[in-house]
Design a protein around this motif. Structure first.
Motif, mmCIF file in Angstrom:
data_model
loop_
_atom_site.group_PDB
_atom_site.id
_atom_site.type_symbol
_atom_site.label_atom_id
_atom_site.label_comp_id
_atom_site.label_asym_id
_atom_site.label_seq_id
_atom_site.Cartn_x
_atom_site.Cartn_y
_atom_site.Cartn_z
ATOM 1 N N ARG A 51 -6.941 -50.333 -47.996
ATOM 2 C CA ARG A 51 -6.761 -48.944 -48.137
ATOM 3 C C ARG A 51 -6.538 -49.336 -46.153
ATOM 4 O O ARG A 51 -7.655 -48.834 -45.805
ATOM 5 N N MET A 52 -5.131 -49.286 -45.962
ATOM 6 C CA MET A 52 -4.699 -48.946 -44.197
ATOM 7 C C MET A 52 -4.538 -47.938 -44.522
ATOM 8 O O MET A 52 -4.759 -47.006 -43.515
ATOM 9 N N LEU A 53 -3.512 -47.256 -45.028
ATOM 10 C CA LEU A 53 -3.154 -45.624 -45.390
ATOM 11 C C LEU A 53 -2.479 -45.566 -46.883
ATOM 12 O O LEU A 53 -2.308 -45.521 -47.023
ATOM 13 N N ASN A 54 -2.884 -43.518 -45.934
ATOM 14 C CA ASN A 54 -1.906 -43.185 -47.611
ATOM 15 C C ASN A 54 -1.259 -42.346 -46.729
ATOM 16 O O ASN A 54 -1.944 -41.431 -45.438
ATOM 17 N N VAL A 55 -0.431 -42.002 -47.664
ATOM 18 C CA VAL A 55 0.679 -40.884 -46.831
ATOM 19 C C VAL A 55 1.870 -40.355 -47.820
ATOM 20 O O VAL A 55 2.163 -41.011 -48.473
ATOM 21 N N ALA A 56 1.698 -39.003 -47.116
ATOM 22 C CA ALA A 56 2.390 -38.193 -48.514
ATOM 23 C C ALA A 56 3.975 -38.401 -47.654
ATOM 24 O O ALA A 56 4.430 -37.607 -46.905
ATOM 25 N N LEU A 57 4.797 -38.640 -48.936
ATOM 26 C CA LEU A 57 6.450 -38.272 -49.147
ATOM 27 C C LEU A 57 6.636 -37.347 -49.419
ATOM 28 O O LEU A 57 6.682 -36.581 -50.210
ATOM 29 N N ARG A 58 7.676 -36.590 -48.417
ATOM 30 C CA ARG A 58 8.141 -35.513 -49.062
ATOM 31 C C ARG A 58 9.550 -36.105 -50.050
ATOM 32 O O ARG A 58 10.407 -36.816 -49.084
ATOM 33 N N GLN A 59 10.477 -34.807 -50.474
ATOM 34 C CA GLN A 59 11.498 -34.940 -50.960
ATOM 35 C C GLN A 59 12.797 -34.505 -50.117
ATOM 36 O O GLN A 59 12.105 -33.563 -49.521
ATOM 37 N N THR A 60 13.229 -35.027 -49.883
ATOM 38 C CA THR A 60 14.217 -35.236 -49.033
ATOM 39 C C THR A 60 15.977 -34.916 -49.921
ATOM 40 O O THR A 60 16.785 -33.997 -48.987
ATOM 41 N N SER A 61 16.137 -35.594 -50.690
ATOM 42 C CA SER A 61 17.285 -35.243 -51.572
ATOM 43 C C SER A 61 17.197 -35.975 -53.200
ATOM 44 O O SER A 61 16.316 -35.911 -53.521
ATOM 45 N N ASN A 62 17.938 -34.227 -53.848
ATOM 46 C CA ASN A 62 18.306 -34.613 -55.060
ATOM 47 C C ASN A 62 19.990 -34.784 -55.296
ATOM 48 O O ASN A 62 20.510 -33.593 -55.803
ATOM 49 N N THR A 63 20.238 -35.956 -55.692
ATOM 50 C CA THR A 63 21.378 -35.524 -55.988
ATOM 51 C C THR A 63 22.132 -36.348 -57.555
ATOM 52 O O THR A 63 20.594 -36.987 -58.673
ATOM 53 N N LEU A 64 22.985 -35.959 -58.269
ATOM 54 C CA LEU A 64 23.594 -37.260 -59.554
ATOM 55 C C LEU A 64 24.400 -38.660 -59.260
ATOM 56 O O LEU A 64 24.853 -38.502 -58.414
#
Length: 748
Positions: free
Chosen positions: A81-94
Motif C-alpha cells: 500500500r503506497m497511498l490512501n486518498v479521500a476524493l471529494r465530491q465535486t459535481s453531480n449532474t444528469l
C-alpha cells in the motif's frame, strides 16, 4: 495483533451490527450503475485523480450518495500500500440521452464526480512493474438480470498506471479519458450501437476488450470501507450461459471494436444487464496500463421502427440510381444536380439527410432540403431534395464515393438508409494567370541607383488574384525593396521600387521572384516571373602617401625626434580610383593633439584628400615617454578599406657632459683666486635643467653632519662662510629625484 487481522475482525463486528439493524428494516441497495477512475498529469509530480460514479437516479436512495470516496494506491506485484486518498465530491449532474425525444422516465442516470490532486514523487514511484489504484463500493442495482445476487454485488473501480520514471528519465502519462456516459436504452430485437471509444492526451495507442466486472471485497453489510483492500478482486458471478464474451444475450451478442471502441449488440431479452470493458494503453508497443469501466444497459420492448429509404434519380431519366452498377459523370457545361427522394413508412417520422465523403476531401455537394417530416397531417409521404455538385470539384481522373444517408427519429436510436454514389467529376477548364513586366533585362545597378518597373497580373477566367514578391535566398524587405499594388479591373498592377544601398553588395546577383496566383476550386494556380538584378560593385583600396622621413610603412611605427622647441612638419595625401569620398584624420594615442603642441589640417574631397601636420616639441612628449599619432585615410563606400600610418614623436634630451665639480677653495688667501665654491661654469658641467628634471637645491654639511649652507639657486656661490679650514660635504638635488654627492675642502 497484525493490522490486517484487526481490520478484518473490525469488519466482521461491523457486519454483525449491520445485520442486526437490517432485521429491523428493509435492505436498500445503493444502485450503482457503473463508473471508472481517471488520472491526469498536471505538472511537476502532481496528478489529478478522479472517480466518475454513475448512479441510478430513479431507484437509488439519496442517502447512498457519499460526500467522499477513498482511493487506495498499491504497488503491482508486492501489493504494498503506497497511498490512501479521500476524493471529494465535486459535481453531480444528469447524463443526457443521445436523442432527447427518446427519454425514458424509468431510466435516469446521474454522474457523480469525486476528485483530488495527488503527488507522485519519482523516488517513491519507480517500481518497473507499475501501480494500481482501486476504490471499493457496494452495491449494484437490485434488478440486474445477468449476474447472481445483484443486490449484494459490489463494484471495484480499477486502473493500472506505469511508474513515473523509467530508465532514469521521467515518464509522464495521463490515463485515457474514455467512454462517453451512457443513458440510452436498447430495444429488444433492434441493433444497439454506441461509441465507447476514448481519447488519450499523450497520443498513445488504445485497445479495447470485454472483461468480467470486478466485485471486490465489500458487501451489503460493509458497503463503504475506509479504504480499498489490495488485489486480487473477486469478479461478479454470471448467470449460467453468460460470460465475459457473452455478457448480454443477443444475436449477435455484446461486442466492442478492438481499436474503435464501438459497442454493438442486438439484444434478444428484456432486462437490465451489467457489462464491463477494458481500455489498455500502449506507447511505442510497450504496455503502460489499463482503465476499466463498468456500466449497465437496459433492454425494453419497443414498437417496430421501419427503416427510412432514400432513392436517387439519374439525371435526365426516370430510372433510379443503382449503387455498384451506375457511375455519375459530371462534365463541364452539363447538369451537375441529381434528385433525391426520401421517405419512411412510420407515421409522423422526422427525417434528416446528411453526406459523408468516403475516399476524398474537398467541397461537398449541397442539398436543397436537409430535413422534414413525412406521413403527418398536412405533410407529404415523400420528401424531395436536389443534390448539386460544385463546378470546381475534380475527381482527378478517378472515381469518388459519396454516402448519402437518411436517418429517422426512432427510438432508442435512429435507423438509417444509405446510398453510396460513385461519380467522376471533371471541373470547368481554368487557365493560369498571366503576368507581364516592364523590366528591361538585363538589369544592372550600382549603389545609390533607383530601380523601378511595373507588373501586371490578369486571369483569363476572371478569378481573384494575388501578387507576391519573394527573393531566392534573401528577403526583399531586408534590402529595402518594395512592391506596391493596386487593382486594375479584374487584375492587379504592381510597382517594384528599390533604392540600392550598401545592403546589396553582399551578393553579385539578386533574383526577385514575382508570383501571380489564382485559387479556383481552392487549388493554387500560380504563374511566376523571375527578374535578376546584377549588382556592380568593386572597391580598390585608397592610396596614402606622406612626407615623413624616414618613410612610414603601413605595418610599422616610424620615430621622429626633435629637441625641445624644435619644429617638425609633414604633408599627407590620399587618392582613390573609384572617386569615393576621402577623409584624412589624425588621433593621438591617449592624448589631445593640441595639448601636445600638434596641429592637423585636412582638406578632404571626392577621390583626393590632403593634410598638413605640424609639431612644436615640448615637455609633454617627455612626460609621456613619447607620443604616438595614428594617421588614417578613410573612404566613403560600402566596404571601406582604410589606410593607416602610425608615427612616434620623441624629444631629444640635451647631451650630458661629465660632471667635474671643483673640490677645494681658498677663501682666506689674498691672491683673489679660487675664493668660492660654484658649479655655474663650463668646467663643472652640472647637468642642465631639462623639462621636469631641474635643479632643486644644494646642501653643505660639516664633517659632524651639521648643515652649514643651503641654496635653491643654480648659480649659487659659497665662500666658506668664515668656517674653519677642513673637509665639507655637499648634496645636490634635482626635481625628478636625481642626486649628486661630493666633498669640498676649505684650505688656508
Amino acid at each position: 495483533m497484525p493490522t490486517s487481522t484487526f481490520r478484518y475482525l473490525f469488519k466482521g463486528l461491523l457486519a454483525s451490527l449491520v445485520l442486526v439493524l437490517a432485521l429491523a428494516r428493509p435492505v436498500q441497495a445503493t444502485h450503482i450503475v457503473g463508473g471508472e477512475l481517471d488520472l491526469q498529469y498536471l505538472s511537476g509530480n502532481d496528478y489529478q485523480l478522479t472517480l466518475n460514479l454513475y448512479f441510478d437516479a430513479v431507484n437509488g436512495q439519496p442517502g447512498a450518495l457519499d460526500p467522499e470516496m477513498v482511493a487506495s494506491l498499491f504497488e503491482i506485484g508486492s501489493n504494498r500500500r503506497m497511498l490512501n486518498v479521500a476524493l471529494r465530491q465535486t459535481s453531480n449532474t444528469l447524463v443526457a440521452y443521445t436523442s432527447p425525444a427518446c427519454t425514458n422516465p424509468d431510466l435516469v442516470t446521474r454522474r457523480i464526480v469525486y476528485s483530488r490532486l495527488i503527488t507522485l514523487p519519482p523516488q517513491t514511484y519507480a517500481n518497473a512493474a507499475g501501480y494500481y489504484i482501486a476504490v471499493e463500493r457496494c452495491c449494484r442495482n437490485n434488478g440486474i438480470n445477468n449476474i447472481l445476487n445483484p443486490s449484494g454485488a459490489a463494484q471495484t473501480f480499477y486502473l493500472e498506471i506505469p511508474p513515473v520514471t523509467r530508465n532514469g528519465a521521467a515518464l509522464r502519462n495521463s490515463t485515457p479519458r474514455i467512454f462517453p456516459p451512457l443513458s440510452d436504452y436498447a430495444c429488444r430485437g433492434e441493433l444497439f450501437y454506441y461509441n465507447f471509444g476514448g481519447q488519450d492526451i499523450d497520443g498513445d495507442s488504445l485497445v479495447y476488450d470485454l472483461v468480467t466486472p470486478l466485485n471486490g471485497h465489500t458487501t451489503a453489510a460493509f458497503p463503504n470501507p475506509g479504504f480499498a483492500d489490495p488485489a486480487p478482486y473477486a469478479p461478479i458471478s454470471w448467470l449460467p450461459g453468460l460470460s465475459a464474451t457473452n455478457q448480454i444475450p443477443g444475436a449477435p451478442g455484446l461486442s466492442i471494436g478492438r481499436l474503435s471502441g464501438r459497442l454493438e449488440v442486438r439484444p434478444t431479452q428484456v432486462g437490465l444487464f451489467v457489462f464491463a470493458i477494458r481500455c489498455t494503453e500502449y506507447r511505442k508497443g510497450v504496455r503502460l496500463g489499463e482503465v476499466r469501466r463498468d456500466f449497465q444497459l437496459k433492454v425494453i420492448p419497443c414498437s417496430t421502427n421501419a427503416r427510412p429509404k432514400v432513392l436517387m434519380q439519374l439525371p435526365g431519366t426516370t430510372r433510379a440510381y443503382l449503387p455498384g452498377r451506375d457511375t455519375l459523370r459530371l462534365t463541364p457545361g452539363n447538369n451537375r444536380c441529381v434528385t433525391l427522394r426520401f421517405t419512411d413508412a412510420d407515421p409522423t417520422s422526422a427525417l434528416t439527410l446528411s453526406l459523408r465523403p468516403v475516399n476524398f476531401t474537398g467541397p461537398l455537394p449541397t442539398l436543397s432540403v436537409l430535413q422534414g417530416t413525412v406521413r403527418a397531417p398536412g405533410q407529404p409521404d415523400t420528401l424531395v431534395s436536389r443534390l448539386c455538385f460544385p463546378e470546381c470539384l475534380s475527381s482527378k481522373q478517378g472515381v469518388y464515393l459519396l454516402d448519402v444517408m437518411v436517418a429517422d427519429n426512432g427510438c432508442s436510436l435512429p435507423k438509417r438508409d444509405t446510398v453510396r454514389i460513385a461519380f467522376i467529376s471533371v471541373p470547368n477548364p481554368n487557365g493560369p494567370p498571366q503576368l507581364k513586366t516592364t523590366a528591361a533585362l538585363p538589369l544592372r545597378a550600382r549603389v545609390g541607383d533607383l530601380i523601378t518597373f511595373d507588373l501586371n497580373a490578369t486571369d483569363p477566367d476572371g478569378d481573384p488574384l494575388t501578387l507576391t514578391m519573394t527573393g531566392r535566398g534573401f528577403a526583399p524587405a531586408g534590402l529595402g525593396a518594395t512592391l506596391s499594388q493596386g487593382s486594375a479591373g479584374t487584375g492587379l498592377n504592381g510597382r517594384f521600387s528599390w533604392r540600392v544601398d550598401c545592403r546589396a553588395v553582399d551578393k553579385p546577383l539578386y533574383e526577385f521572384e514575382f508570383t501571380a496566383a489564382a485559387s479556383p476550386c481552392n487549388e493554387l494556380q500560380p504563374t511566376t516571373v523571375v527578374i535578376p538584378i546584377q549588382i556592380d560593385y568593386r572597391n580598390t583600396p585608397p592610396a596614402l602617401t606622406t612626407s615623413f622621413s624616414p618613410p612610414v610603412a603601413a605595418d610599422s611605427i616610424t620615430v621622429v625626434r626633435r629637441p625641445i622647441g624644435g619644429v617638425f612638419e609633414a604633408t599627407l595625401s590620399g587618392t582613390d580610383l573609384e572617386q569615393d569620398g576621402l577623409v584624412l584624420s589624425a588621433a593621438g594615442n591617449g592624448f589631445d593633439l593640441a595639448a601636445a603642441g600638434m596641429t592637423f589640417t585636412p582638406r578632404n574631397g571626392a577621390g583626393t584628400a590632403a593634410a598638413t601636420f605640424r609639431w612644436v616639441s615640448d615637455c609633454e612628449a617627455v612626460r609621456r615617454n613619447g607620443l604616438e599619432v595614428t594617421f588614417q585615410l578613410q573612404e566613403t563606400t560600402c566596404r571601406p578599406q582604410p589606410r593607416t600610418r602610425t608615427v612616434r614623436f620623441e624629444v631629444e634630451p640635451p647631451q650630458a657632459q661629465p660632471f667635474l665639480p671643483p673640490n677645494i677653495i681658498t677663501p682666506y688667501t689674498v691672491d683673489g683666486k679660487n675664493d668660492e665654491f660654484t658649479l655655474d661654469n663650463a668646467q663643472a658641467n652640472l647637468p642642465p635643467d631639462f623639462c621636469d628634471s631641474r635643479f632643486a637645491d644644494i646642501l653643505i654639511f660639516s664633517r659632524w653632519g651639521n648643515q652649514v649652507y643651503r641654496s635653491a639657486n643654480r648659480s649659487f656661490r659659497w665662500d666658506g662662510g668664515r668656517l674653519p679650514a677642513g673637509v665639507y660635504f655637499y648634496l645636490i638635488e634635482f626635481t625628478d629625484g636625481k642626486k649628486y654627492k661630493g666633498t669640498v675642502t676649505i684650505a688656508n
